[in-house]
Design an enzyme around this catalytic site. Structure first.
Site, PDB file in Angstrom:
ATOM      1  N   ASN A  89      16.411  45.156  35.042  1.00  0.00           N
ATOM      2  CA  ASN A  89      15.082  44.863  34.494  1.00  0.00           C
ATOM      3  C   ASN A  89      14.389  46.140  34.130  1.00  0.00           C
ATOM      4  OD1 ASN A  89      12.875  43.342  34.020  1.00  0.00           O
ATOM      5  ND2 ASN A  89      12.006  43.716  36.048  1.00  0.00           N
ATOM      6  N   GLU A  90      14.267  46.211  32.951  1.00  0.00           N
ATOM      7  CA  GLU A  90      13.439  47.344  32.466  1.00  0.00           C
ATOM      8  C   GLU A  90      14.107  48.615  32.582  1.00  0.00           C
ATOM      9  OE1 GLU A  90       9.451  47.056  33.526  1.00  0.00           O
ATOM     10  OE2 GLU A  90       9.077  45.227  32.689  1.00  0.00           O
TER      11      GLU A  90
END
Length: 111
Positions: free
Chosen positions: A41-42
């Site tokens: 994530n990110e």
């Protein structure tokens, strides 16, 4: 310096393999219940604020950065971290496509 860099590269390659192994356990255990998978994530945020500015864990940055870190190199570490993070992502995607992804042909037959 070269000795430390070689050690870091070896350690990060092991991390990529460890992440792939962890992903395989997840695919095996939860694959029948999970429809959509994500690896990281990110990733940009992880690299920039964890290794460039040092404002988030692992809080590594150069001493001149706003995070006021004691250790790190904001000029190199964000790139190294992201590089190996993307290698781990690529290995995991390859594993998924080769062993766990249901082909369109099989999916059509199941309908």
């Amino acid at each position: 310096m070269l000795c430390c860099l070689k050690s870091l590269i070896k350690e990060k390659k092991l991390y990529s393999n460890d992440y792939k192994d962890y992903s395989e356990v997840c695919f095996k255990e939860f694959g029948d219940r999970v429809k959509h998978w994500i690896t990281f994530n990110e990733p940009w945020t992880f690299c920039s604020v964890g290794y460039a500015s040092g404002t988030f864990p692992p809080a590594r940055c150069s001493s001149w950065e706003e995070g006021k870190c004691n250790v790190g190199d904001s000029g190199r570490e964000p790139y190294t971290a992201c590089h190996y993070q993307m290698l781990a992502h690529a290995e995991t995607v390859r594993l998924y496509k080769e062993k766990y992804q249901v082909s369109n042909e099989l999916f059509t037959q199941l309908q």
